[in-house]
Design a protein around this motif. Structure first.
Motif, PDB file in Angstrom:
ATOM      1  N   ASN A 340       0.828  -1.214   0.000  1.00  0.00           N
ATOM      2  CA  ASN A 340       0.000   0.000   0.000  1.00  0.00           C
ATOM      3  C   ASN A 340       0.858   1.259   0.000  1.00  0.00           C
ATOM      4  OD1 ASN A 340      -2.371  -1.469  -0.003  1.00  0.00           O
ATOM      5  ND2 ASN A 340      -2.586  -1.432   2.236  1.00  0.00           N
ATOM      6  N   ALA A 341       1.962   1.220   0.761  1.00  0.00           N
ATOM      7  CA  ALA A 341       2.855   2.377   0.824  1.00  0.00           C
ATOM      8  C   ALA A 341       3.490   2.652  -0.535  1.00  0.00           C
ATOM      9  CB  ALA A 341       3.927   2.140   1.879  1.00  0.00           C
ATOM     10  N   VAL A 342       3.917   1.600  -1.210  1.00  0.00           N
ATOM     11  CA  VAL A 342       4.518   1.765  -2.539  1.00  0.00           C
ATOM     12  C   VAL A 342       3.486   2.276  -3.535  1.00  0.00           C
ATOM     13  CG1 VAL A 342       5.576   0.531  -4.479  1.00  0.00           C
ATOM     14  CG2 VAL A 342       6.355   0.080  -2.143  1.00  0.00           C
ATOM     15  N   ASN A 343       2.266   1.741  -3.464  1.00  0.00           N
ATOM     16  CA  ASN A 343       1.200   2.213  -4.359  1.00  0.00           C
ATOM     17  C   ASN A 343       0.939   3.709  -4.187  1.00  0.00           C
ATOM     18  OD1 ASN A 343       0.852  -0.345  -5.414  1.00  0.00           O
ATOM     19  ND2 ASN A 343      -0.860  -0.871  -4.070  1.00  0.00           N
ATOM     20  N   ASN A 344       0.978   4.171  -2.945  1.00  0.00           N
ATOM     21  CA  ASN A 344       0.789   5.599  -2.694  1.00  0.00           C
ATOM     22  C   ASN A 344       1.948   6.424  -3.241  1.00  0.00           C
ATOM     23  OD1 ASN A 344      -1.667   5.186  -1.386  1.00  0.00           O
ATOM     24  ND2 ASN A 344      -0.721   5.027   0.646  1.00  0.00           N
ATOM     25  N   ALA A 345       3.149   5.890  -3.122  1.00  0.00           N
ATOM     26  CA  ALA A 345       4.339   6.644  -3.523  1.00  0.00           C
ATOM     27  C   ALA A 345       4.451   6.788  -5.034  1.00  0.00           C
ATOM     28  CB  ALA A 345       5.587   5.962  -2.967  1.00  0.00           C
ATOM     29  N   ILE A 346       4.112   5.749  -5.771  1.00  0.00           N
ATOM     30  CA  ILE A 346       4.334   5.797  -7.233  1.00  0.00           C
ATOM     31  C   ILE A 346       3.350   6.729  -7.934  1.00  0.00           C
ATOM     32  CG2 ILE A 346       5.410   3.517  -7.337  1.00  0.00           C
ATOM     33  CD1 ILE A 346       2.769   2.365  -8.291  1.00  0.00           C
ATOM     34  N   LYS A 347       2.375   7.231  -7.204  1.00  0.00           N
ATOM     35  CA  LYS A 347       1.474   8.231  -7.789  1.00  0.00           C
ATOM     36  C   LYS A 347       2.245   9.493  -8.170  1.00  0.00           C
ATOM     37  CE  LYS A 347      -2.580   6.610  -5.216  1.00  0.00           C
ATOM     38  NZ  LYS A 347      -3.560   6.918  -4.150  1.00  0.00           N
ATOM     39  N   HIS A 348       3.371   9.734  -7.491  1.00  0.00           N
ATOM     40  CA  HIS A 348       4.202  10.903  -7.810  1.00  0.00           C
ATOM     41  C   HIS A 348       4.907  10.749  -9.156  1.00  0.00           C
ATOM     42  CE1 HIS A 348       3.800  12.968  -3.914  1.00  0.00           C
ATOM     43  NE2 HIS A 348       3.820  11.757  -3.361  1.00  0.00           N
ATOM     44  N   LEU A 349       4.979   9.506  -9.673  1.00  0.00           N
ATOM     45  CA  LEU A 349       5.656   9.262 -10.952  1.00  0.00           C
ATOM     46  C   LEU A 349       4.729   9.450 -12.147  1.00  0.00           C
ATOM     47  CD1 LEU A 349       7.666   6.001 -10.076  1.00  0.00           C
ATOM     48  CD2 LEU A 349       8.420   8.372  -9.853  1.00  0.00           C
ATOM     49  N   GLU A 350       3.424   9.381 -11.899  1.00  0.00           N
ATOM     50  CA  GLU A 350       2.455   9.380 -12.996  1.00  0.00           C
ATOM     51  C   GLU A 350       2.541  10.615 -13.877  1.00  0.00           C
ATOM     52  OE1 GLU A 350      -1.283   8.741 -11.096  1.00  0.00           O
ATOM     53  OE2 GLU A 350      -0.857   6.623 -10.630  1.00  0.00           O
ATOM     54  N   PRO A 351       2.716  11.828 -13.336  1.00  0.00           N
ATOM     55  CA  PRO A 351       2.811  13.014 -14.211  1.00  0.00           C
ATOM     56  C   PRO A 351       3.978  12.972 -15.196  1.00  0.00           C
ATOM     57  CG  PRO A 351       2.399  13.679 -11.944  1.00  0.00           C
ATOM     58  CD  PRO A 351       2.735  12.225 -11.914  1.00  0.00           C
ATOM     59  N   PHE A 352       4.958  12.120 -14.919  1.00  0.00           N
ATOM     60  CA  PHE A 352       6.138  12.041 -15.780  1.00  0.00           C
ATOM     61  C   PHE A 352       6.056  10.851 -16.742  1.00  0.00           C
ATOM     62  CE2 PHE A 352       7.215  14.250 -11.922  1.00  0.00           C
ATOM     63  CZ  PHE A 352       7.932  15.341 -12.362  1.00  0.00           C
ATOM     64  N   GLY A 353       4.921  10.171 -16.757  1.00  0.00           N
ATOM     65  CA  GLY A 353       4.746   9.035 -17.652  1.00  0.00           C
ATOM     66  C   GLY A 353       5.626   7.857 -17.309  1.00  0.00           C
TER      67      GLY A 353
END
Length: 475
Positions: A340-353
């Motif tokens: 769950n923690a990793v899932n929350n963190a990788i949301k920061h990567l989405e704007p960069f594709g």
């Protein structure tokens, strides 16, 4: 390897017969050690008489003489290199009596520890019988000094190696492989001093991972019957202990559930082990308490190991919280929390594709205080990702973890900032290749959510492109 007779009277008759054989074996040892010089001369005379007309002895004009003096005077002291041409002739199919009168039945491969290179040693069927005679002297001697060896089984780790064939068609294999594959070993008569926990199928399995795992499992399942443990070499026993340290969770699961790990694919091994394996859930121990204050059969979530006893009371050793994969201090992070923690963190990567290809974790205690490390392999399609984004990912992971972790980070300062290490493309494929090299099945492999083995950590660290730390304590 045979089972004990089931009839009590028959078993007693068999035991009496074995004890009588043991007495004869002890007497044999007394005789040969008391008359060693005379026996050596007699053995030499027998060898020379039997091989009087072989090619090797004829080269030195021994002419059928069987006395020790002529032998020492005419026959030179040699090393393996002196005999190698003759052995190569035998390996290539020359069946003439070159080194001995009896037919060569196989070539034994030496370990290579003395000269750095394995040697081929000729052997005959009669030699195999002599090797068995030597092995049969072991237990009578042990039984004189250790009582009760007939009351249980031996957890004795025995392994075979692959064999090959020479151009002349002779099998070439190590001496222990020859011993364990022989009909004398497979069909030896009942002996209460030589009953093993390992079925013959587990010994003859060429896959080292499956052989060690299945022999260990059979021994653990029959632990109450084990009266002695051992291996042919001390290094083999140490290897088994190291294997147990790495694979005890899978072994415990098999014992608890009565199933056999899917990585054991040899069908003969599976059939043999499943005859021994029975579910025994009371061994893996999870703490369950009933309290005066109203908790009835409450599962605390602590996984314990029985380390010994004080009188009749068990002494427990704390192993971990149930399902915990990461822990530095009082913190306990399980698989679900980490995911769950990793899932929350990788949301920061989405704007960069960018996307996360694979990840794993490691509790780094090499420095004080220790800290969590996440290894990320990511795919970046276009825009480079600034360092601040990865630092935000670190903080997002920490903020998603439980309150005990937060306390250790902020108030207690017993955990250092979380670190994310970005690894090069293909790193997790290398991690899988390493697991496969240890015997893991391709179809069963899953990326571990936490790594503990030093080679795996070293592999990951050797592939790090950049690393980032959490910029502040979580809320």
């Amino acid at each position: 390897m045979t089972e004990a007779p089931k009839d009590g009277l028959t078993a007693q008759v068999e035991l009496d017969h074995v004890l009588e054989k043991n007495k004869k074996a002890i007497q044999f040892i007394e005789d040969v050690t008391s008359n060693a010089d005379e026996i050596q001369k007699r053995v030499l005379a027998e060898i020379l008489s039997e091989n009087a007309h072989i090619e090797y002895l004829n080269r030195y004009n021994l002419d059928g003489q069987t006395d020790q003096e002529s032998f020492k005077r005419l026959i030179p002291v040699v090393e393996y290199e002196d005999l190698q041409p003759d052995i190569e002739r035998i390996a290539n199919g020359d069946t003439s009596p070159i080194l001995c009168a009896q037919p060569i039945s196989e070539l034994l491969i030496s370990s290579g520890t003395s000269g750095g290179k394995s040697k081929l040693i000729p052997s005959t069927e009669e030699e195999l019988e002599r090797r068995f005679l030597l092995s049969r002297l072991l237990m009578p001697v042990m039984n004189r000094f250790v009582q009760g060896l007939d009351k249980g089984k031996a957890l004795y780790f025995q392994f075979v190696r692959s064999e090959s064939y020479t151009p002349g068609g002779l099998v070439a294999r190590p001496v222990l492989t020859s011993l364990y594959k022989s009909k004398q070993f497979k069909d030896k008569p009942y002996d209460p001093y030589n009953i093993y926990t390992s079925p013959i199928e587990t010994i003859l399995c060429l896959n080292s991972y499956q052989s060690i795992y299945s022999q260990l499992l059979c021994g653990l399942c029959q632990n109450k019957q084990v009266v002695r443990m051992g291996a042919s070499f001390a290094t083999s026993f140490l290897r088994v202990i190291q294997f147990l340290e790495k694979n005890w969770t899978s072994l415990c699961n098999d014992i608890r559930t009565g199933t056999l790990d899917a990585r054991i694919t040899d069908h003969l091994v599976r059939e043999a082990v499943m005859k021994i394996l029975n579910p025994d859930p009371e061994l893996e121990y999870e703490l369950v308490v009933t309290t005066y204050a109203g908790l009835y059969r409450y599962r605390v979530g602590d996984v314990l190991r029985v380390a010994g006893f004080k009188n009749k009371a068990p002494q427990f050793y704390f192993v971990r919280r149930k399902n915990v994969i990461l822990s530095i201090d009082a913190d306990k992070t399980n698989e679900v929390e980490l995911q769950n923690a990793v899932n929350n963190a990788i949301k920061h990567l989405e704007p960069f594709g960018a996307s996360l290809i694979g990840y794993t974790s490691y509790a780094d205690t090499s420095s004080i205080p220790g800290h969590y490390v996440l290894y990320w392999e990511i795919c970046v399609y276009a825009t480079p990702i600034p360092s601040l984004v990865f630092e935000a990912c670190c903080l997002a992971v920490e903020e998603s973890l439980n309150s005990v972790y937060h306390y250790c980070r902020f108030s207690d300062e017993s955990i250092a900032p979380l670190e994310i290490k970005i690894v090069e493309t293909g790193t997790f494929d290398k991690l899988m290749d390493y697991a496969l090299s240890l015997g893991t099945s391709m179809s069963q492999y899953k990326t571990p959510l936490c790594v503990k083995l030093t080679p795996m950590v070293e592999l990951l660290n050797s592939s790090v492109l950049s690393n980032y730390f959490s910029p502040k304590c979580p809320k």
